[in-house]
Design a protein around this motif. Sequence first.
Motif, PDB file in Angstrom:
ATOM      1  N   MET A   1      53.458 -24.879 -48.677  1.00 45.41           N
ATOM      2  CA  MET A   1      52.423 -25.031 -49.685  1.00 45.41           C
ATOM      3  C   MET A   1      51.089 -24.439 -49.202  1.00 45.41           C
ATOM      4  O   MET A   1      50.388 -23.817 -49.977  1.00 45.41           O
ATOM      5  N   LYS A   2      50.757 -24.657 -47.896  1.00 48.31           N
ATOM      6  CA  LYS A   2      49.512 -24.117 -47.353  1.00 48.31           C
ATOM      7  C   LYS A   2      49.506 -22.594 -47.410  1.00 48.31           C
ATOM      8  O   LYS A   2      48.492 -21.980 -47.711  1.00 48.31           O
ATOM      9  N   ILE A   7      47.480 -17.534 -49.830  1.00 45.14           N
ATOM     10  CA  ILE A   7      47.723 -16.286 -50.578  1.00 45.14           C
ATOM     11  C   ILE A   7      46.899 -16.276 -51.861  1.00 45.14           C
ATOM     12  O   ILE A   7      46.242 -15.276 -52.170  1.00 45.14           O
ATOM     13  N   ILE A   8      46.913 -17.384 -52.585  1.00 49.66           N
ATOM     14  CA  ILE A   8      46.118 -17.483 -53.828  1.00 49.66           C
ATOM     15  C   ILE A   8      44.629 -17.311 -53.497  1.00 49.66           C
ATOM     16  O   ILE A   8      43.908 -16.601 -54.197  1.00 49.66           O
ATOM     17  N   GLY A   9      44.167 -17.945 -52.444  1.00 48.61           N
ATOM     18  CA  GLY A   9      42.767 -17.834 -52.029  1.00 48.61           C
ATOM     19  C   GLY A   9      42.381 -16.407 -51.676  1.00 48.61           C
ATOM     20  O   GLY A   9      41.314 -15.918 -52.065  1.00 48.61           O
TER      21      GLY A   9
END
Length: 174
Positions: A1-2, A7-9
């Motif tokens: 999840m991290k 990646i989204i960040g």
Amino acid sequence: MKTFLKIIGIIILLIVVYAVIAILFFSKDYHYEKSVVINAPKEKVWQHVGSLKAYNTWDPFSKEIKNFSVTYSGEGDKVGDSYHWKGEGSEGEQSVTEIVPNEKLGTQLHFIKPFDGKAKSNIVLTPDGNGTKVTWMIDNELTTMMKPMKPMMDSNMDKMFGQGLEELKKLTEK
């Protein structure tokens, strides 16, 4: 999840950096043009580009708008002639600003919906061997927030101008 959140960040950060660079460094002037060579003399090509009514038989933008309707003022082949279009989510006007028979049709576009804006468009015919080179151009000024959208605009204009010029080529070479 991290890893997913990282990646989204990173993606969000890259988008923000791109937008800031585009806003600061991209020109507000927008120009796009595309050409095609048509195997016909320019007098024959002019029959399909020399008036707003003729232009609307192959214009791809009007075909994209649902419930498209047009009201003409004049025949569309003299300076000052115009038309008003309306369709689902779109409204605007186009008027003739310059005509050089068998060579150039210049127009002014006024977009009313979905956004207010103005643009200039030219269709220029030049001899090319036994055919005619048709160059379709558009120029306008981008707002600050539109600057980051230049690559998407180029992609859309390439698609739409390509479709229109191919349709013009088919009509003229019949």
